[in-house]
Scaffold this motif. Sequence first.
Motif, PDB file in Angstrom:
ATOM      1  N   ARG A  51      -0.452  -3.032  -8.508  1.00  0.00           N
ATOM      2  CA  ARG A  51      -0.072  -1.737  -9.099  1.00  0.00           C
ATOM      3  C   ARG A  51      -0.913  -0.646  -8.323  1.00  0.00           C
ATOM      4  NH1 ARG A  51      -2.034  -2.466 -15.152  1.00  0.00           N
ATOM      5  NH2 ARG A  51      -3.416  -3.960 -14.059  1.00  0.00           N
ATOM      6  N   GLY A  52      -0.294   0.499  -7.960  1.00  0.00           N
ATOM      7  CA  GLY A  52      -0.860   1.717  -7.152  1.00  0.00           C
ATOM      8  C   GLY A  52      -1.798   2.576  -8.111  1.00  0.00           C
ATOM      9  N   LEU A  53      -2.275   3.569  -7.364  1.00  0.00           N
ATOM     10  CA  LEU A  53      -3.007   4.326  -8.026  1.00  0.00           C
ATOM     11  C   LEU A  53      -2.633   5.027  -9.342  1.00  0.00           C
ATOM     12  CD1 LEU A  53      -5.094   5.976  -5.077  1.00  0.00           C
ATOM     13  CD2 LEU A  53      -5.859   4.242  -6.492  1.00  0.00           C
ATOM     14  N   THR A 302       4.200   1.953  -7.488  1.00  0.00           N
ATOM     15  CA  THR A 302       3.937   3.110  -8.131  1.00  0.00           C
ATOM     16  C   THR A 302       4.871   3.574  -9.025  1.00  0.00           C
ATOM     17  OG1 THR A 302       4.812   4.066  -6.099  1.00  0.00           O
ATOM     18  CG2 THR A 302       2.575   3.488  -5.775  1.00  0.00           C
ATOM     19  N   LEU A 303       4.437   4.798  -9.394  1.00  0.00           N
ATOM     20  CA  LEU A 303       5.586   5.450 -10.356  1.00  0.00           C
ATOM     21  C   LEU A 303       6.776   5.796  -9.615  1.00  0.00           C
ATOM     22  CD1 LEU A 303       3.525   7.992 -12.320  1.00  0.00           C
ATOM     23  CD2 LEU A 303       4.639   5.965 -13.272  1.00  0.00           C
ATOM     24  N   SER A 304       6.867   6.035  -8.303  1.00  0.00           N
ATOM     25  CA  SER A 304       8.187   6.169  -7.511  1.00  0.00           C
ATOM     26  C   SER A 304       8.615   4.957  -7.185  1.00  0.00           C
ATOM     27  CB  SER A 304       7.484   6.984  -6.007  1.00  0.00           C
ATOM     28  OG  SER A 304       6.827   6.247  -5.336  1.00  0.00           O
ATOM     29  N   GLY A 305       7.815   3.865  -7.074  1.00  0.00           N
ATOM     30  CA  GLY A 305       8.367   2.773  -6.830  1.00  0.00           C
ATOM     31  C   GLY A 305       9.316   2.118  -8.251  1.00  0.00           C
ATOM     32  N   ILE A 306       8.840   2.567  -9.241  1.00  0.00           N
ATOM     33  CA  ILE A 306       9.536   2.181 -10.531  1.00  0.00           C
ATOM     34  C   ILE A 306      10.791   2.610 -10.691  1.00  0.00           C
ATOM     35  CG2 ILE A 306       9.164   2.359 -13.006  1.00  0.00           C
ATOM     36  CD1 ILE A 306       6.565   1.872 -12.917  1.00  0.00           C
ATOM     37  N   ALA A 307      10.669   4.260 -10.294  1.00  0.00           N
ATOM     38  CA  ALA A 307      11.717   5.201 -10.343  1.00  0.00           C
ATOM     39  C   ALA A 307      13.022   4.644  -9.350  1.00  0.00           C
ATOM     40  CB  ALA A 307      11.646   6.424  -9.849  1.00  0.00           C
ATOM     41  N   ALA A 308      12.618   3.845  -8.032  1.00  0.00           N
ATOM     42  CA  ALA A 308      13.476   3.347  -7.254  1.00  0.00           C
ATOM     43  C   ALA A 308      14.069   1.991  -7.855  1.00  0.00           C
ATOM     44  CB  ALA A 308      12.743   3.175  -5.855  1.00  0.00           C
ATOM     45  N   ILE A 369      10.032   6.961   8.643  1.00  0.00           N
ATOM     46  CA  ILE A 369       9.412   8.337   9.095  1.00  0.00           C
ATOM     47  C   ILE A 369       8.551   8.979   7.996  1.00  0.00           C
ATOM     48  CG2 ILE A 369      11.337   9.162  10.346  1.00  0.00           C
ATOM     49  CD1 ILE A 369      12.536  10.807   8.204  1.00  0.00           C
ATOM     50  N   GLY A 370       8.659   8.073   6.615  1.00  0.00           N
ATOM     51  CA  GLY A 370       7.956   8.569   5.517  1.00  0.00           C
ATOM     52  C   GLY A 370       6.354   8.078   5.418  1.00  0.00           C
ATOM     53  N   THR A 371       5.726   8.542   4.505  1.00  0.00           N
ATOM     54  CA  THR A 371       4.369   7.994   4.172  1.00  0.00           C
ATOM     55  C   THR A 371       3.969   8.068   2.877  1.00  0.00           C
ATOM     56  OG1 THR A 371       3.695  10.438   4.290  1.00  0.00           O
ATOM     57  CG2 THR A 371       3.411   9.352   6.287  1.00  0.00           C
ATOM     58  N   GLY A 372       3.141   7.193   2.266  1.00  0.00           N
ATOM     59  CA  GLY A 372       2.508   7.117   0.928  1.00  0.00           C
ATOM     60  C   GLY A 372       3.539   6.777   0.256  1.00  0.00           C
ATOM     61  N   SER A 373       3.718   7.396  -0.946  1.00  0.00           N
ATOM     62  CA  SER A 373       4.788   6.942  -2.312  1.00  0.00           C
ATOM     63  C   SER A 373       5.956   7.140  -1.566  1.00  0.00           C
ATOM     64  CB  SER A 373       4.451   7.965  -3.358  1.00  0.00           C
ATOM     65  OG  SER A 373       4.797   9.404  -2.692  1.00  0.00           O
ATOM     66  N   VAL A 374       6.423   7.833  -0.533  1.00  0.00           N
ATOM     67  CA  VAL A 374       8.124   7.723  -0.062  1.00  0.00           C
ATOM     68  C   VAL A 374       8.255   6.620   0.625  1.00  0.00           C
ATOM     69  CG1 VAL A 374       9.512   8.997   1.726  1.00  0.00           C
ATOM     70  CG2 VAL A 374       7.777  10.344   0.450  1.00  0.00           C
ATOM     71  N   LEU A 379      11.007   1.130   0.263  1.00  0.00           N
ATOM     72  CA  LEU A 379      10.805  -0.077   0.319  1.00  0.00           C
ATOM     73  C   LEU A 379      11.553  -0.918  -0.855  1.00  0.00           C
ATOM     74  CD1 LEU A 379       9.942  -3.134   1.809  1.00  0.00           C
ATOM     75  CD2 LEU A 379       7.635  -2.613   0.739  1.00  0.00           C
ATOM     76  N   THR A 380      11.004  -0.165  -2.073  1.00  0.00           N
ATOM     77  CA  THR A 380      11.666  -0.760  -3.267  1.00  0.00           C
ATOM     78  C   THR A 380      13.109  -0.458  -3.270  1.00  0.00           C
ATOM     79  OG1 THR A 380       9.420  -0.142  -4.412  1.00  0.00           O
ATOM     80  CG2 THR A 380      11.321  -0.820  -5.861  1.00  0.00           C
ATOM     81  N   LEU A 381      13.547   0.400  -2.904  1.00  0.00           N
ATOM     82  CA  LEU A 381      14.862   0.798  -2.695  1.00  0.00           C
ATOM     83  C   LEU A 381      15.628  -0.285  -1.982  1.00  0.00           C
ATOM     84  CD1 LEU A 381      17.165   2.901  -3.557  1.00  0.00           C
ATOM     85  CD2 LEU A 381      16.750   4.019  -1.395  1.00  0.00           C
ATOM     86  N   ILE A 382      15.226  -0.750  -0.691  1.00  0.00           N
ATOM     87  CA  ILE A 382      16.075  -1.456  -0.002  1.00  0.00           C
ATOM     88  C   ILE A 382      15.843  -2.769  -0.407  1.00  0.00           C
ATOM     89  CG2 ILE A 382      15.533  -2.445   2.244  1.00  0.00           C
ATOM     90  CD1 ILE A 382      14.335  -0.136   3.551  1.00  0.00           C
ATOM     91  N   ILE A 383      14.828  -3.277  -1.063  1.00  0.00           N
ATOM     92  CA  ILE A 383      14.925  -4.655  -1.689  1.00  0.00           C
ATOM     93  C   ILE A 383      15.911  -4.713  -2.688  1.00  0.00           C
ATOM     94  CG2 ILE A 383      13.256  -6.131  -2.921  1.00  0.00           C
ATOM     95  CD1 ILE A 383      11.185  -5.253  -1.318  1.00  0.00           C
ATOM     96  N   GLY A 384      15.802  -3.698  -3.620  1.00  0.00           N
ATOM     97  CA  GLY A 384      16.833  -3.709  -4.850  1.00  0.00           C
ATOM     98  C   GLY A 384      18.102  -3.765  -4.149  1.00  0.00           C
ATOM     99  N   VAL A 385      18.518  -2.882  -3.493  1.00  0.00           N
ATOM    100  CA  VAL A 385      19.939  -2.550  -2.994  1.00  0.00           C
ATOM    101  C   VAL A 385      20.450  -4.004  -2.404  1.00  0.00           C
ATOM    102  CG1 VAL A 385      21.345  -1.577  -1.514  1.00  0.00           C
ATOM    103  CG2 VAL A 385      19.829  -0.303  -2.797  1.00  0.00           C
ATOM    104  N   VAL A 386      19.718  -4.605  -1.727  1.00  0.00           N
ATOM    105  CA  VAL A 386      19.923  -5.861  -0.971  1.00  0.00           C
ATOM    106  C   VAL A 386      20.362  -7.042  -2.246  1.00  0.00           C
ATOM    107  CG1 VAL A 386      19.540  -7.702   0.479  1.00  0.00           C
ATOM    108  CG2 VAL A 386      18.880  -5.588   1.115  1.00  0.00           C
ATOM    109  N   LEU A 387      19.361  -6.979  -3.104  1.00  0.00           N
ATOM    110  CA  LEU A 387      19.348  -8.145  -4.130  1.00  0.00           C
ATOM    111  C   LEU A 387      20.715  -7.672  -5.083  1.00  0.00           C
ATOM    112  CD1 LEU A 387      15.736  -8.782  -4.665  1.00  0.00           C
ATOM    113  CD2 LEU A 387      17.358 -10.368  -3.134  1.00  0.00           C
TER     114      LEU A 387
END
Length: 432
Positions: A51-53, A302-308, A369-374, A379-387
């Motif tokens: 879990r992130g910060l 993170t929260l952004s990862g949960i959103a993705a 090109i992104g950093t941090g939460s982006v 990464l979460t989006l790519i894994i989710g879409v492929v699966l």
Amino acid sequence: MRSKAKSGTRVKSTIILVLCLFLIGFLAYSGAYGVKLGDYKLKPFTEVINRGLDLQGGVSILEEIQSKNVDQKTVDRTVDLLSMRVNKLGVSETVVNKEGKNRIRIEIPGKFDAKEVVDGVAKTGQLKFVGPDNKTILTGKDVKDASAYLDSQNNQPMIGLELNDSGAKKFSDATQKFLGQKIAIYLDDQMLTNPQVDAHITNGKAEINGSKTLQEAQRQANLIKSGALPVEVKPVQVTTIGASLGANALPLSILAGKIGIGLVMIFMILYYRLPGLIADVALTLYIYIVLAAFVNVNVTLTLSGIAAFLLTVGMAVDANILIFERTKEELKSGRSIKASIDAGFKRAMSSILDSNITSIISGIVLYSIGTGSVKGFALTLIIGVVLSMFTAITVTRTLMKLVANIGLFSHKGTIGTFGVHDFRKGVRGIAK
């Protein structure tokens, strides 16, 4: 003969379907609550996913390199050194990443003393070679160069060490004295490696074995070569997220996810009936597979990862909707149920691939090109879409064929060939 063959197919399909449902149910239960099988325990995802910060609180520091002209290798060595200092704080799930050209983001969950962290990660550092008598033999000033390579004879990763003139003399005396014993290499009192002296080395050049991979050897060589931080770093942003704020964010996020996924599942059943129920079963397996992938690739959620993740849930359902709508069109044209299912999957395939591939490309660009939460979102989006493509194309299709073989699609109404008016009518009936 045809009747017996049809009966055999129905029995076989029933057994396979029951086993599939049992397996998916078991995986879903173990992922949500955990299961103990003898001495082995399957922990729930809430205990094993990093879990992130923003989900558990901690300290986030943005360090800026003060030198103007710094090459990429120097930045990479600085990241490795800062990572070692962070890990010395005894905190797991730490994140140390480059951000832009001259900035480094440090995230330490569970630590709330920002001053301690800042003082700990940005200190000068000291490299030293220590003999078995606990006396310092060499320091970072005696090291001229260090590099990693694969041994030509046994293909094992090695570290090539080269000392300056003063270091060569000290090392010659030490290798003669401690022949057959070990000389440890420390950075900030943390052991990097502990090689054994196999020969009396007089030319100031040594080979160090024991690294598991070439990447590990390269990392250790970089640390030995740099000794201390190669550049001055200065904190330009320090953020502390309280434990209570982080602790409240996770249960609220889980609740939001449950409500969102629950509404999607209800919609699928109301609108598509039996195929909708099958899609919900496939969606349950999809959620398990995605969370298992997060654990295996060590994703920090993170929260952004949960959103993705929730976004990919919607995309997984969207693929099923495309398939079911194409199937309904085939049924209306007069085809049989089995033929309509096959045709529906084939006709929807191009649309599914097009939409998902464009999403993957977007995720790759964001990750690059992104950093941090982006970056985490991407990464979460790519894994989710492929699966999601896997579950929509493989799992849903398999379950649909099994149900069709059993004969549960007894008439076209079971496959959701009705309109919006009937859907609204069904909703009103449930409300009453």
